[in-house]
Every structure is written in C-alpha cells, then in structure tokens.
Design a protein around this motif. Sequence first.
Motif: not given
Lengths: 216, 216
Positions: A130, A133-134, A137-138, B61, B68-69, B71, B173
């Motif tokens: 996770h 993932l964060l 993506s960001r 998250c 912002r993500h 999940g 997101d």
Amino acid sequence: MRDFQTSTPTAAPPLYQSVRGEPIDQMGVRMTFARDEELYAQEEDADLVYRVVSGAVRTTCLMSDGRRHVGAFYFAGEFFGMESGDAHRFSAEALCDTVVTVMKRTIAERDVQIERLLWTSTVQELARTHEHLLLLSRMTAVEKVATFLTDMATRQGRPELVFLPMGRQDIADYLGLTIETVSRMIGQLQAEGFIELQDTRHIRVRTRGSLLKRCA
Amino acid sequence: MRDFQTSTPTAAPPLYQSVRGEPIDQMGVRMTFARDEELYAQEEDADLVYRVVSGAVRTTCLMSDGRRHVGAFYFAGEFFGMESGDAHRFSAEALCDTVVTVMKRTIAERDVQIERLLWTSTVQELARTHEHLLLLSRMTAVEKVATFLTDMATRQGRPELVFLPMGRQDIADYLGLTIETVSRMIGQLQAEGFIELQDTRHIRVRTRGSLLKRCA
DNA sequence: CGGTCATTTGAACTGTATCAAAGTCGGTGG
DNA sequence: CCACCGACTTTGATACAGTTCAAATGACCG
C-alpha cells in the motif's frame, strides 16, 4: 557485492519457536542462489513460501509488451512468495548471492505458530504494498527516490549509510521511472546536499530529517 | 444511486457456514452508512474486519500536503479493513447507502472457518493490490481507464453495462490521474468506439475484447 | 426556472520519457 | 601493473503525455 550482510540482528525479526521445537529460521530446506538466478517464475505454481536468510531478492513482473515492473525487494529475515493464490504473479530473482529457506505452504499451515507468522508477514506485505501504491500514484520523481533511499536505509538498520544491492534499472522499475530519471534525481538530491555518493551503490545520508521531508 | 444493487448472486461469493452454524454472511453486527459517511478513519485502531452486504465502499489515504489517494473499491461480498497491523492506514467511506457487517478481528480468529476466509480474502486483496501497482507504475492514461472499466464490469458480473458508484475524482485518485485526464480518456475510448456513455455513471461496453486490448 | 455541484472541453505549461552520447567502474588478459 | 573491454551510469537535448488553469456545459434539486 561481497560486503553486503543484511543478516544483522537489527534487520532480522526475533527468532520464533515452532511447536515442533525447531527455530523457524532454520525450518524448511536451505537453498543458495547466485546473482540473477531465478528462485521461481511468473505463472509457476505457488505452493512454497520463502524466507531470506542472507542476501537479497527482487520480485519482477513482465508485461506482454515487454514493460517490466519490480514488485518488491526482500532482505534477510523477510518472508515472500505468498503473494498469490495458486500461481505466482511475479518471478523472484536473487540480487546477489543469496541463501533462503523454502517451505511447503501446506506444511506451514499445519503449524499454528508458523501460520501466525505467515499471516503477520502477509499483512505486513500488504501494508508495504500500500505504501508502494501511494508512492507510485502520488509522488514526484524526487520524492520517489528520496522515499526509496530512506526505506532501504531503515530496513538495513543503518540510517546513515545505504547500500543498494540492486542496479539503477531495478530501482527505476520499482519506482515507475526510467533509469535516466532515477540517476538525475539522485544527482539532484546530492546537489541539494541531502546525500553523498561514495560510489554508485553506497550512499551516505547527510541529513535524514531533511531527506524525509522530501518524501511527502 | 438508488438503482445500485451489487448484492446480485453473481457478485457475491457462495455462503460459507461457520462452525457455530451461522452463515458467515450474517455474522457480526450489521451497520448501515449513508453516502460519504465514514466507516473508519485513518490512524484509527484496526481491530474490526468488515464485509460489504450491499452498496459500495472506498478506502482513501490523505497525504500531509493534501494529495489524495484511493486505495480500493469494495462491493457486495468483499471483505476489507484487515489492510494493516494495528492502526488503519486508510480511511473507509461509503460510496452510496451501504450495509456492512462488522466483526471483531479477535473473534474472527477464534473461528477456524472464518479465519481461513479472512486469509483467503487477504491474499486476494494482496493480489489485487499488486495488479493496481502494475497499473500505476507501467500503464498509460488510456490503459488505466480501460483497465478500470473492465475491472468494474467484471466485478459487477455484467460485462456489457458498467455502473460507476464513484465520481470522477475518486476514479482519478484511484488511477493516479487528474479528473480532467480521466474525463478525456473516457471521451477518447468513446470516440474510438469501445464504449458508449448512457449517462456519466452508466457505461455500455461495445467490444469487450478490444477494450481489453487497451489494458496492456 | 435558478443555483449548485460535477463533468467536460480548451489552451498553455511542465515533468518525465526518449534518444543519443559521453563517462565510469570492475574485471580480464597481456 | 596497466591497458582495454563491456556493462552500467550519468549527462545533454528534445519530445510528448499528462497536468494545470480556466471556462463552458450538463445534471440534479429545491
């Protein structure tokens, strides 16, 4: 590669005692793999679970068009291989000369202690995924690299000096960047005074606090 | 939102019987949440596991700087909430009016049947997260959107007509894109004849085979 | 109908990829 | 011990996918 010892007490979780009286660290069959050797392949049956004794492992996934993705890196004491239902979605390769212990999953499930340990590892793995993932993506390229370096430092238990057992291509495929961008971002972090390269694979972290700030 | 029923037999896994004789679907406390209501918050203690009965849930998250993500999305029959060790790394919110069952994790672990089910769900979750990872790191914007749509279609058990219980911002997101790009890619897929919009939240998939090809 | 919120569309900008070339390092053999 | 080789890494110039900012359109609801 010779100086890479992740089997430091700080990196490895405490020993657990299985109901059969064997320390779990020594359970299962011990196997040794050379640099770049494959532990298991994508699509292969996933009836075994692995644990790194010494060295390091990467899991990779190849897409139909040749794009490559690195799922994770594993160091001494860490479990891997339970990422899937029946067939492996990733293949696993040794980053350097590596020793692992291998266990049949069905056997592991017969031992309550081991099963608990597997559960914990799987949930941990999920948490790490996770985080990944964060990151993917960001985060911007610099943030990705900074996060990667602090993560490696933390997991090796030496926050000031990071050793990277993997090449730039592996890092790039792990962070979802190109090799050139990884190189540039490391250069940038160095120019900004956060890190200092001893050689391409040994990085000294100057100000951990500040580097962490670049991690978002 | 009213017409969204994911509790169709196709979407929900078969009923399991726990050792205590209760069907697992009905175990735990039943709770209802309104649209956008929070089931649990980031950082909150994670001692409960959840299962969607009807409706849909997203986990999100928030990063320190406001990025912002999303999940994951969960539909009827799916478990969630075991993503972490002790504290939730994500918060969970209802996408529409949603019914869930909630169970203490410690209680779940006392029941072998349920524990197995939880294990399976966790491993499944891990696999899905890995897919998501691949999507985020190595796919272009069109591919991401196409993959997302086919995934939604599959999980709703109706490969020709997708209903999206979430807004464009949630999709963005989730895919690591901006809302504008999501919109443009949906537009592009429509222009190319792969899909057809009935309204913003109901999409007809014209040629599933071809759409799948856009998923890499 | 009019107001609010979500989505789409447009134009300009930017971060990262791509393509190409030059360094750098570690190993090998003379 | 040094010179050369091949692989890996860094650096530079340019291109493009996706973002950002801004405005228009559409959907929903009192």
